[in-house]
Design a protein around this motif. Sequence first.
Motif, PDB file in Angstrom:
ATOM      1  N   GLY A  17      14.393 -36.370  -1.177  1.00 29.17           N
ATOM      2  CA  GLY A  17      14.526 -37.810  -1.118  1.00 29.17           C
ATOM      3  C   GLY A  17      13.797 -38.571  -2.198  1.00 29.17           C
ATOM      4  N   TYR A  18      12.717 -38.001  -2.730  1.00 23.58           N
ATOM      5  CA  TYR A  18      11.940 -38.693  -3.762  1.00 23.58           C
ATOM      6  C   TYR A  18      11.259 -37.637  -4.632  1.00 23.58           C
ATOM      7  N   PRO A  19      12.027 -36.908  -5.456  1.00 24.85           N
ATOM      8  CA  PRO A  19      11.501 -35.736  -6.168  1.00 24.85           C
ATOM      9  C   PRO A  19      10.710 -36.089  -7.426  1.00 24.85           C
ATOM     10  N   GLU A  20       9.857 -37.081  -7.335  1.00 28.08           N
ATOM     11  CA  GLU A  20       9.080 -37.512  -8.490  1.00 28.08           C
ATOM     12  C   GLU A  20       7.679 -36.916  -8.417  1.00 28.08           C
ATOM     13  N   SER A  21       7.128 -36.586  -9.593  1.00 28.86           N
ATOM     14  CA  SER A  21       5.841 -35.893  -9.663  1.00 28.86           C
ATOM     15  C   SER A  21       4.774 -36.848 -10.179  1.00 28.86           C
ATOM     16  N   TYR A  22       3.947 -37.322  -9.258  1.00 23.46           N
ATOM     17  CA  TYR A  22       2.810 -38.151  -9.651  1.00 23.46           C
ATOM     18  C   TYR A  22       1.582 -37.289  -9.928  1.00 23.46           C
ATOM     19  N   TYR A  23       1.624 -36.051  -9.449  1.00 23.32           N
ATOM     20  CA  TYR A  23       0.489 -35.139  -9.602  1.00 23.32           C
ATOM     21  C   TYR A  23       0.753 -34.141 -10.720  1.00 23.32           C
ATOM     22  N   MET A  24      -0.281 -33.889 -11.514  1.00 16.27           N
ATOM     23  CA  MET A  24      -0.216 -32.855 -12.543  1.00 16.27           C
ATOM     24  C   MET A  24      -1.586 -32.189 -12.614  1.00 16.27           C
ATOM     25  N   PRO A  25      -1.667 -30.851 -12.538  1.00 16.45           N
ATOM     26  CA  PRO A  25      -2.969 -30.190 -12.596  1.00 16.45           C
ATOM     27  C   PRO A  25      -3.609 -30.335 -13.972  1.00 16.45           C
ATOM     28  N   ALA A  26      -4.930 -30.181 -14.018  1.00 16.55           N
ATOM     29  CA  ALA A  26      -5.651 -30.219 -15.290  1.00 16.55           C
ATOM     30  C   ALA A  26      -5.199 -29.057 -16.164  1.00 16.55           C
ATOM     31  N   LEU A  27      -4.790 -29.341 -17.402  1.00 15.76           N
ATOM     32  CA  LEU A  27      -4.260 -28.285 -18.265  1.00 15.76           C
ATOM     33  C   LEU A  27      -5.320 -27.249 -18.629  1.00 15.76           C
ATOM     34  N   GLN A  28      -6.611 -27.618 -18.594  1.00 15.04           N
ATOM     35  CA  GLN A  28      -7.649 -26.613 -18.860  1.00 15.04           C
ATOM     36  C   GLN A  28      -7.654 -25.524 -17.797  1.00 15.04           C
ATOM     37  N   ALA A  29      -7.075 -25.808 -16.628  1.00 12.56           N
ATOM     38  CA  ALA A  29      -7.060 -24.837 -15.535  1.00 12.56           C
ATOM     39  C   ALA A  29      -5.733 -24.105 -15.421  1.00 12.56           C
ATOM     40  N   VAL A  30      -4.756 -24.444 -16.259  1.00 14.24           N
ATOM     41  CA  VAL A  30      -3.428 -23.839 -16.169  1.00 14.24           C
ATOM     42  C   VAL A  30      -3.357 -22.610 -17.069  1.00 14.24           C
ATOM     43  N   ASP A  31      -2.932 -21.500 -16.494  1.00 16.67           N
ATOM     44  CA  ASP A  31      -2.766 -20.264 -17.271  1.00 16.67           C
ATOM     45  C   ASP A  31      -1.447 -20.286 -18.032  1.00 16.67           C
ATOM     46  N   ARG A  32      -0.370 -20.675 -17.349  1.00 20.27           N
ATOM     47  CA  ARG A  32       0.934 -20.719 -17.997  1.00 20.27           C
ATOM     48  C   ARG A  32       1.845 -21.694 -17.259  1.00 20.27           C
ATOM     49  N   ILE A  33       2.868 -22.169 -17.951  1.00 24.88           N
ATOM     50  CA  ILE A  33       3.871 -23.044 -17.371  1.00 24.88           C
ATOM     51  C   ILE A  33       5.218 -22.350 -17.505  1.00 24.88           C
ATOM     52  N   GLU A  34       5.891 -22.148 -16.389  1.00 21.62           N
ATOM     53  CA  GLU A  34       7.179 -21.465 -16.370  1.00 21.62           C
ATOM     54  C   GLU A  34       8.302 -22.495 -16.291  1.00 21.62           C
ATOM     55  N   VAL A  35       9.265 -22.393 -17.184  1.00 21.32           N
ATOM     56  CA  VAL A  35      10.401 -23.309 -17.225  1.00 21.32           C
ATOM     57  C   VAL A  35      11.678 -22.482 -17.080  1.00 21.32           C
ATOM     58  N   VAL A  36      12.433 -22.728 -16.022  1.00 20.65           N
ATOM     59  CA  VAL A  36      13.704 -22.036 -15.792  1.00 20.65           C
ATOM     60  C   VAL A  36      14.788 -23.097 -15.712  1.00 20.65           C
ATOM     61  N   ARG A  96      22.589 -32.564  -6.469  1.00 17.17           N
ATOM     62  CA  ARG A  96      21.412 -33.424  -6.375  1.00 17.17           C
ATOM     63  C   ARG A  96      21.660 -34.483  -5.315  1.00 17.17           C
ATOM     64  N   SER A  97      20.775 -34.534  -4.345  1.00 12.92           N
ATOM     65  CA  SER A  97      20.910 -35.486  -3.255  1.00 12.92           C
ATOM     66  C   SER A  97      20.571 -36.899  -3.727  1.00 12.92           C
ATOM     67  N   ILE A  98      21.192 -37.887  -3.091  1.00 16.93           N
ATOM     68  CA  ILE A  98      20.762 -39.262  -3.318  1.00 16.93           C
ATOM     69  C   ILE A  98      19.308 -39.389  -2.880  1.00 16.93           C
ATOM     70  N   THR A  99      18.539 -40.188  -3.608  1.00 19.04           N
ATOM     71  CA  THR A  99      17.127 -40.357  -3.303  1.00 19.04           C
ATOM     72  C   THR A  99      16.923 -41.624  -2.476  1.00 19.04           C
ATOM     73  N   PHE A 100      15.714 -41.789  -1.980  1.00 21.16           N
ATOM     74  CA  PHE A 100      15.415 -42.985  -1.199  1.00 21.16           C
ATOM     75  C   PHE A 100      15.514 -44.248  -2.050  1.00 21.16           C
ATOM     76  N   SER A 101      15.225 -44.104  -3.338  1.00 19.61           N
ATOM     77  CA  SER A 101      15.354 -45.254  -4.235  1.00 19.61           C
ATOM     78  C   SER A 101      16.813 -45.639  -4.430  1.00 19.61           C
ATOM     79  N   ASP A 102      17.713 -44.699  -4.158  1.00 18.19           N
ATOM     80  CA  ASP A 102      19.148 -45.017  -4.231  1.00 18.19           C
ATOM     81  C   ASP A 102      19.647 -45.669  -2.943  1.00 18.19           C
ATOM     82  N   LEU A 103      18.869 -45.516  -1.870  1.00 20.33           N
ATOM     83  CA  LEU A 103      19.290 -46.067  -0.585  1.00 20.33           C
ATOM     84  C   LEU A 103      18.846 -47.520  -0.407  1.00 20.33           C
TER      85      LEU A 103
END
Length: 800
Positions: A203-222, A565-572
């Motif tokens: 319903g609201y697939p937005e990312s307000y959170y992001m971990p500190a990059l100094q603590a990230v080992d790797r980022i996987e993109v598929v 992709r489902s309609i989001t709450f912002s679309d409703l």
Amino acid sequence: MKKLSILILVLMSAVALGAQTFQVTGRVLIKEVDQPIERAAVLVQPTEEIAYTDAEGKYELNLPEGTYQITAYGLDLKSEEVKLTLQKDTVLDLLLDEPSVQLDGVDIVGEKATTGIDRLKAIDGFAIYEAKKNEVIVLDDFAANKAANNARQVFAKVPGLNIWESDFAGLQLDIAARGLGPSRTANFNTRQNGYDMSADALGYPESYYMPALQAVDRIEVVRGAASLQYGSQFGGMLNFKLKEAPDKPFELNAEQAVGSFGLLNSFVSVGGRNSRIDYYGYYQFRTGEGWRENSGFDAHTAFGRVGYQANERLKLGFEYSFLSYEAQQPGGLTDGRFNSGDLAQSVRGRNWFRVSWNLLASTIDYSFSERTQLNVRSFGLLSARDALGNLTQIGVLDNPNDPRTLISDEFRNFGTEARLLHRYRVQEQEAAFVAGIRYYNGLTRRQQGLASASAEPDFQLLNPEDPEEFDYDFPSVNHAVFAENLMYLTPKLSVTTGLRLEHIRTDADGVWRFNRFDFAGNLISSALNVDQSSTRRWVPLYGVGTSYYIRDDLHLYANYSRNFRSITFSDLRVVNPNFQLDSLITDENGYNVDLGIRGELFGWLSGDASIFLLRYNDRIGQYEFPGSTTLFRTNIGTSRHIGMEFFGEADLFDLFKRKQGLSKLYLFANVSLTEATYIQSDITAIQDKKVEYVPNVMVRTGLNFKYKGLKATYQLSYLGEQFSDATNSVFNPNALTGIIPAYLVMDLSADYQFKRYKFSAGVNNLANEQYFTRRAESYPGPGIIPATPRSFYAAVGVRI
């Protein structure tokens, strides 16, 4: 659905038990200087199994009880050979000596090493990635401005990504691929350590959170083919994998960074392990004045994880992530103000944004046998975000005596995913099967109304029990079952097939007011509207992929995958003076197709070259009515996205046959060519127009230099011209739509590791380019959001 979940778990538990296995972990280091060696090969005889080390020199093997010969190889280093009798989990560090002559007679299978970019294995963790377009960003392998979460540098080697640069401190991540909207990475299924981390996955697939990059080992993109295992987003899956506990009882890492515009970043992490318990955690504090007026911020990020190895088969884990930040929003600019050259100006001094994020997760890993494993991830989100300020168009002066608008969201979500991985053989050929279930329950509470007229961050509604504009509950439920099978028809040819069945329910329950004002801003009328609706649907997704290995380090791949992709709450429902919603808006659907070749293209060149097709039906977007200054949001048509994506990295010393000992110089290039067009639309102004936020050309290129503990990166980024709306408007006085001009940005960064100490420094936007990447309809605008000018940073860290 509950009975189906129990049945699947029972079937998982019924798998026959196999031979006992033990874990061998450790690091491969350069002797005497204690420096980790990346992409070193650890060879096991007589099984001929091979593991490769990560950027910290770590490797991991799973072997049955027995006696083995373990040999470590590093480029231009003497090998190290150890005889190991394995009767329990073992930590084994391997030390390689100074440079020596190249060894003969050693045939190590694997792709050529590159700097900062890798590929997921055919079977990685509890998922199948064979035949899928994917990238792995190894963060400790290159220099970048991690203190400010500079996404332009971090994602430099992932082709096809459009990145919005909304704030200079990287408080939010805004990326998308292949012509999808970058806003808060909402077109990716975003995860941390394999579980959801967005506000609401459907319903609201937005990312307000992001971990500190100094603590990230790797980022996987598929890419889009990830929809079968991770859900229905068109963009695919984005997973932040945090660092593991070090192989010692206790380790502390601390880093202090400073930068332009008052940037201060303090980071500390601790971790360790013994025979059964491992732990890792970090805390980060960031603050800054901002480079524009009215753009200061404070941010706190923390994470903690504890793992418990109950026995050789069962491991349990618990994780908690926390984010809290408050930032002043300087608002957007009109084209005239941007072109004046004074980009630091702000015409909004009362706009603020606040995020509070609490993300909890538990994990269960159980090994039935060497070939059959079960993973269960449960997660919960208790979070909120508040946007406060003046939402009117940026050309309208902000009256300091008028009350502000507050949009307040609360998120209460939880879910569970269970996966069973089983490896088997068909006529002496390896095969693997992954099956799983997902249960997700979300609730978003959204209120919108008047707040105080002050300039302070007072996130309180004047009438919390009866907001003037909007008061809604948005429940959502998602059940899914999925399965994917990888089979090798020959030693060189494989076929991957998959199926996913989604059950989705999105509800809306609340009230909203339709207010009419005269030209002087006086209320003429107010109508209260009650809304109760529920939408349920079953969505089948399917896909097929194939790989053909030309040789062990080079292969062709192709896949086709359905997306939804489902309609989001912002679309409703939303109340915003800058756009209106279509009450008949519906879900989106389509498919992704990839065809490519990747691996070691030549002895000195590694990379990935591919072409893609994305079909996007019933695409949701907005357009401006002729003669109107507001936008209308609806299903605007069907778009077709065709393109080419190329990433290559050349070892220049190898190319020119120059041996430089431990020094390395790599040239990388990331090129994306995309043609995205609305091929079908009932709206005449949109038919045959280009899709918004799709540069035809994106190029990111640069040099990576490495010598012992020194890493240096120079990067150049070029993005072609792009439109910001579906009608391809060139200019509008309200700045909500119009052209986004082409731009070119350069960055320079360096890291130096000396024993326990690490020193970093760099310059972003080296040539001080004046540019922007987005036009915002709402926060943090409305209007043009200018990108950060030239900035500097420096950091010092220590490991104890």
